[in-house]
Motif scaffolding. Sequence first.
Motif, short mmCIF file in Angstrom:
data_model
loop_
_atom_site.label_atom_id
_atom_site.label_comp_id
_atom_site.label_asym_id
_atom_site.label_seq_id
_atom_site.Cartn_x
_atom_site.Cartn_y
_atom_site.Cartn_z
N GLU A 16 32.27 62.28 50.39
CA GLU A 16 32.68 61.11 51.17
C GLU A 16 32.53 61.37 52.67
O GLU A 16 32.06 60.49 53.42
N ALA A 17 32.90 62.56 53.10
CA ALA A 17 32.76 62.91 54.51
C ALA A 17 31.28 62.95 54.91
O ALA A 17 30.89 62.50 56.01
N ALA A 18 30.47 63.48 54.01
CA ALA A 18 29.03 63.54 54.28
C ALA A 18 28.44 62.14 54.38
O ALA A 18 27.64 61.85 55.28
N GLU A 19 28.87 61.26 53.46
CA GLU A 19 28.36 59.89 53.47
C GLU A 19 28.77 59.16 54.75
O GLU A 19 28.01 58.35 55.29
N ALA A 20 29.95 59.46 55.25
CA ALA A 20 30.40 58.85 56.50
C ALA A 20 29.51 59.30 57.66
O ALA A 20 29.15 58.50 58.54
N GLU A 21 29.14 60.59 57.68
CA GLU A 21 28.26 61.10 58.74
C GLU A 21 26.86 60.50 58.62
O GLU A 21 26.22 60.16 59.62
N ALA B 42 21.14 67.37 46.45
CA ALA B 42 21.87 68.01 45.35
C ALA B 42 23.37 67.99 45.62
O ALA B 42 24.18 67.73 44.72
N PHE B 43 23.74 68.25 46.87
CA PHE B 43 25.15 68.25 47.23
C PHE B 43 25.75 66.85 47.08
O PHE B 43 26.87 66.68 46.57
N LEU B 44 25.03 65.82 47.50
CA LEU B 44 25.54 64.45 47.41
C LEU B 44 25.72 64.01 45.96
O LEU B 44 26.56 63.16 45.64
N GLU B 45 24.96 64.60 45.06
CA GLU B 45 25.06 64.25 43.65
C GLU B 45 26.16 65.05 42.94
O GLU B 45 26.81 64.55 42.03
N GLU B 46 26.36 66.30 43.36
CA GLU B 46 27.21 67.20 42.59
C GLU B 46 28.38 67.79 43.37
O GLU B 46 29.24 68.48 42.79
N GLY B 47 28.47 67.56 44.66
CA GLY B 47 29.50 68.19 45.49
C GLY B 47 30.90 67.61 45.25
O GLY B 47 31.05 66.57 44.61
N PRO B 48 31.92 68.27 45.79
CA PRO B 48 33.30 67.78 45.67
C PRO B 48 33.40 66.37 46.28
O PRO B 48 32.82 66.08 47.32
N GLU B 49 34.17 65.52 45.62
CA GLU B 49 34.24 64.11 46.00
C GLU B 49 34.62 63.92 47.46
O GLU B 49 34.00 63.12 48.18
#
Length: 581
Positions: free
Chosen positions: A214-219, A203-210
């Motif tokens: 991006e930081a989450a995707e990097a991790e 849910a966060f990856l779909e709706e979270g702050p950009e």
Amino acid sequence: MFLSLREQAERAMADALSAMGLPTDDLGIEEPPEDVEAVLASSVAFRLAGEAGRAPSEIAAEIAETIDPGEYGYVERVEARGPYVNVLASETYYADTLEAARDEGYGRLEPTGERVVVEHTSANPTGPVHVGRARNPIIGDAIVRLLDFAGHDVEAHYYVNDAGRQMAVFTWAYETFDESELPEPEREKADYELVRYYRAGNAFLEEGPEAEVEAAEAEIASIMQGLESGDEATYERVGRVVEGVLSGMRESLSRLPAEFDEFVKETRFIRDGSTEELVERLKELDEAVYEEEAWQLDLSERGIEKNLVFLRSDGTSLYPTRDLAHHEWKLENFDRAVTVLGEDHGLQAQQVRTTLELLDNDTEPLDQVLYSYVNLPEGKMSTRAGTGVDLDDLLDEAVERAREEVESRLDTRIRDDELDEDDVERIARQVGIGAVRYDVVSKQPSKAITFEWERALNFEAQSAPYVQYVHARTCGILSEADVEPGTVDPAVLETAEERDLLEVIARFPATIEEAAEDRQPHQVATYTREFAETFNAFYRECQVLSEDRELSEARLALVAASRHTIANALSVLGVEAPDSM
């Protein structure tokens, strides 16, 4: 005994045709319709009419005259009926059937020496097992049981997807969110508790702050790279989540029950270098292309329009790549590899088989069993928002409905044994879960099914309770007699109902052999329904316990043989056989 009779009938037919100077390549031997007295029949005369230049009925008559039944111990006589050649069984056939089926292991075939691995379920460890996927462990476990009973050395494997993006997302979410931020788990069970992190992460990856996404995707990418490079710390991080979810999933699956000999993790094929070695071999294939920033196989010349992507531009492998390495491992270590897959994996199955062949693997030992999903009628079960119906929900309701049905029948039971609350609970579990398994496994896997309680728990229709009740009835009869029949004379079992029951019992090993060869356990379920009908006809027409001691002991032996047959058939299907209902 049926297998031996069929072999003798084939030999007799081939010998007769050879003596007549006719070809023996297709004997046309099959089971005749119910209204035909014979145990086996041949339609070979139809095939040979043109070649012999004679009427089928003439050929059939000559075949029957040529065969000497005395040369074949289980053949009583051979008769021509129009164009058909009918084979009737001898008294020895019936006597040996009764004797063999009085053994508790009746129906189990001799060891084949073939090592078989059956991979089934293999649901991603991202949360509880969903009811739509419940057909996989039920069919898979039944195939394991069937092949084992047919004499094969079988291992049941669960292939764990612990290296893909989903698990990287799950690991990141588990390490990022605090439990206080999550809703209460739907059950106090590890998979239900952990799935909250996975849902929150997605849910966060779909709706979270950009910027935060991006930081989450990097991790997440870092976790995937860590797995690909063999970083032990990353394996440990992901492993904590995977093992936690799997522990809960195993608990649910054990209720079916579906047990596994090994949980094979896909990271195994990264860590041992086989995935990397496989990638290099794939790149060397003529079908390999680098398109859209990924290495792919163009399989269009093999009739598969969609390319198989096997390596991303960042050097990380994909699930199909690791699955190919997994399949090569299976083909190297087992004589046969059976994989149970949902129908939506049909393309994947084609791609895997074709690619294995391009890599010079012999795919003949590879069996892929595809099944359609289980549907539930609208409004029949409550559905939690956003989660669907889990297997645990279905099994809980199955046991509860079965308990209500069992309790409603307590006052009309024929047996005089007293059932306490523990007995009722045990029978409710046996009947309820048995109803779910039986209703699913009794259908041909490729056909879609809608699970309906009214049908599955119907004690009168051809359902699990209907068949289970036959076993309970045999137990009741034997308990009432309170004596083990000794040596009996099967010749006194001469009514049509007794002979019909012996003939159905005799066919059980052949049913196991054929179902195992086809990897189709629903054939055993079909057999159990026919068996139940035949036994109930015998029970209605033949009084087991009477003043005629010789007849009573013979019929008790037939009931004991029936008990072993139906108990073993249900066991192959993974359905418990209650002693009392």
